[in-house]
Scaffold this active site. Sequence first.
Site, PDB file in Angstrom:
ATOM      1  CB  SER A 255      -0.866   0.105   1.271  1.00 34.72           C
ATOM      2  OG  SER A 255      -0.093   0.301   2.442  1.00 34.72           O
ATOM      3  CE  LYS A 256      -1.860   6.722  -2.895  1.00 37.85           C
ATOM      4  NZ  LYS A 256      -3.031   7.214  -2.568  1.00 37.85           N
ATOM      5  NE  ARG A 257       0.408   0.394   6.142  1.00 34.73           N
ATOM      6  CZ  ARG A 257       0.905  -0.811   6.549  1.00 34.73           C
ATOM      7  NH1 ARG A 257       1.895  -0.794   7.415  1.00 34.73           N
ATOM      8  NH2 ARG A 257       0.345  -1.914   6.052  1.00 34.73           N
ATOM      9  CG  HIS A 258       3.970  -1.219   2.416  1.00 27.70           C
ATOM     10  ND1 HIS A 258       2.902  -1.925   2.021  1.00 27.70           N
ATOM     11  CD2 HIS A 258       4.536  -1.892   3.588  1.00 27.70           C
ATOM     12  CE1 HIS A 258       2.484  -2.764   3.386  1.00 27.70           C
ATOM     13  NE2 HIS A 258       3.525  -2.498   4.034  1.00 27.70           N
ATOM     14  N   GLY A 259       5.413   2.801   0.621  1.00 24.56           N
ATOM     15  CA  GLY A 259       5.925   3.832  -0.586  1.00 24.56           C
ATOM     16  C   GLY A 259       5.540   3.495  -2.199  1.00 24.56           C
TER      17      GLY A 259
END
Length: 492
Positions: A255-259
């Site tokens: 997800s976005k949280r992982h870049g």
Amino acid sequence: MPEKCVRVRYAPSPTGYPHVGNIRTALFNWLFARHTGGSFIVRIEDTDTARTVPGAEQVILQSLQWLGLDWDEGPAKGGAYGPYRQSERLEYYRKAAHRLVEQGDAYYCYCASERLEEMRSAQIASKQPPGYDRRCRGLDEQERSGFSGECPNPVIRFKAPLKGSTTFYDELRGEVTFENRSIDDFIILKADGFPTYHLANVVDDHHMHISHVMRAEEWISSAPKHLLLYRALGYQAPRFAHLPMILGPDRSKLSKRHGAVSVTQYRDEGYLPQAMVNFLALLGWSLDDKTDIIDLETLVDSFSLERIGKTAAVFNREKLDWMNGVYIRSLSLDDLARQAMPFLDEHLPVSVERPLDEDYVKAVMPLVHERAKTLKEIPQLVDFFFMPEIDYETELLIGKKMDRQMSLNALEITLERLEDLESFTRDSLEGCLRPLAEELELKAGQLFGIIRVAVTGQTVAPPLFETMVVLGKTKCLKRIRQAAARLSGYTC
Ligand code: GLU
């Protein structure tokens, strides 16, 4: 597998900007096409009008172009089997859907959305898998005409077999079987005359002579539906390869949280396309389980479906950063300057005069070549070279284990010595400043630390003498003079 006439496609839905997962699919298809001398086709699957995001198609195409994934047929390029945007191909889908109805493989469904909603809620409440109850599947002529008065625009549903199973061969997983009873009577043509993904995808893959469908694993449950459609339409199905999932380092869905942001965002963050391609290729494929840096030519030469893994790939942002640094270091200095220029232009402070001097930019590049991990980091690493005035905490001018007076004294003597220096080169600076440190009974690091702050405003900077040479004698003397003035007026 025979590798003649490979025709593969990347079929994005323009419902958002493409992220690494989407583009990894595009890359694998592209590599397979280039490796086999086949064709890479781009097809825009824009039949879900409610979810289409304006501008997304353009960003998808820009992302492919930025990475160098050129297409042989597709939007803006055309080809023998166009148009390559599904919204421009509605006639094909309508014909296929009506043919299926005529054959008895599909039927009109007149159920109102309220009925479907109620049915769904009841199924969820009784913990049954949600699905259509097939009320309209067995309507007779009379019932049909009754319903069609109430609902002039019925949808068309596919008549999924009620028994048995559907098996297909996945190039990566081998045989995959789904029980037919788990397959709903799915909609193929919507009330607005637009097809659903399933129908449009199958019709197009057939008409565009696609040989291999290579797509993300999340589509594997659609494959039996597609198989049933291929059979009912009398089309030969392509080969399938469902690519392994991509997970974050914590092994949860990426997800976005992982870049995992959009690909154009990586471009804007200063990643090089060749690093991105290398990185994406290793998300599920490997050359030999140990080589990380693989240039494009080698990727094309060695790409094969056999070396695509079956287990999920892990997205590791640090690895991408490392890889990008490696690719930056492999650029020539001229290339680096050219690529860094737009980032410098955009991110250097407004006080820096524009246009930037290209020769000066080139002179600065050797000092960041080894250190930068992204192009966007460069302005911040080198801003002091360009700024007319630098700012920093005066306290930083006081050397380690020294006081204000000692530091001021060191700066003043440095100034005198540098003023007398005829040539201003790396060697002449070293030949002047090292002995000076000894003379002042300072460690070289103490003296150089003060000078570094005076000329760069930073405690950590590229190698001092090289930096001073690029800054030039006039600017260095001016900054050291200003530093001495700051210190003499400094009270701590
Ligand atoms: N339009 C689908 C997507 O956005 C394509 C899936 C497929 O390749 O069949 O991913």
